[in-house]
Design an enzyme around this catalytic site. Structure first.
Site, PDB file in Angstrom:
ATOM      1  CE1 TYR A 158      -3.260  -2.921   0.320  1.00  0.00           C
ATOM      2  CE2 TYR A 158      -2.258  -3.372   2.467  1.00  0.00           C
ATOM      3  CZ  TYR A 158      -3.102  -3.744   1.420  1.00  0.00           C
ATOM      4  OH  TYR A 158      -3.777  -4.941   1.486  1.00  0.00           O
ATOM      5  CD  GLN A 159       1.679   3.748  -3.671  1.00  0.00           C
ATOM      6  OE1 GLN A 159       2.480   4.682  -3.597  1.00  0.00           O
ATOM      7  NE2 GLN A 159       1.984   2.591  -4.232  1.00  0.00           N
TER       8      GLN A 159
END
Length: 228
Positions: free
Chosen positions: A124-125
């Protein structure tokens, strides 16, 4: 005044997990119901020192790394299959020395609890995205007990807390070692749970260490002066 997880779902329907979820944190850990897993490995936290700020949020004191840090602090191993980047430290405490921790053990509450949150940086970012996704977050719980000598890294935070009396107050902190907050033990309890504040997303792998860190009576009295 403190509210249990179920209270938040009444305020905001987007927080409905707080009173309808099946894996809500914190929990009371009952020793006779724990299962031993011989396959669990030690976990690791990077030892780099980082700068940041401590903030009185009104319900806890948080340490948040500054964006300009040269190094990220990663959490790996243990029950984790991915690398998690340290996001923030939450310091939970009560108005009385005996009732401060969110997690309890056999009904026993500790004077305070440190929670180290990280997010899955391989899938995930950022923390916000990871909070809503599978295997998104990790939280390491350090239970805090009263003692004659305190953890040296913990003193970096508590020595300044008298300047954080009101919600929104913040102070700069330099060269804090997250790894050195952690007591010398390889033993921990792990379970799948949620964030302990709204929106109570059930995406957290919790690690509760079986050995406390220590705070002096004087340091504990400083935290009781904080208010929202």
């Amino acid at each position: 005044m403190f509210a249990g997880p179920g209270f938040w779902g009444l305020i905001n329907p987007d927080w409905s997990l707080c009173n309808k979820g099946r894996r809500q944190s914190p929990v009371n850990l009952e020793a006779d119901k724990l299962l031993y897993d011989p396959n669990l490995r030690p976990f690791y936290v990077d030892k780099s020192r980082i700068n940041g700020e401590i903030v009185n949020t009104g319900h806890s004191v948080n340490f948040i790394p500054e964006s300009g840090n040269r190094f990220f602090i990663n959490i790996t191993g243990g029950p984790l299959s991915y690398k998690y980047q340290f996001q923030e430290l939450q310091f939970h405490f009560g108005m009385q020395d005996k009732f401060g921790s969110e997690h309890t053990i056999n009904g026993y509450s500790f004077p305070a609890e440190l929670q180290l949150y990280g997010y899955n940086s391989q899938l995930y970012q950022n923390f916000s995205e990871a909070a809503t996704r599978s295997q998104g977050l990790v939280a390491i719980s350090l239970l805090v007990q009263l003692g004659d000598l305190s953890n040296a890294e913990l003193r970096i935070l508590t020595d300044q807390m008298e300047k954080l009396k009101y919600r929104g107050n913040k102070l700069q902190v330099r060269r804090l070692s997250i790894a050195e907050l952690i007591p010398d033990t390889e033993n921990y309890i792990t379970y799948d749970g949620s964030t302990s504040m709204p929106a109570c997303h059930e995406t957290v792998t919790w690690l509760i260490l079986n050995k406390p860190i220590y705070i002096t009576k004087q340091q504990a009295s400083t935290t009781s002066l904080l208010t929202d």
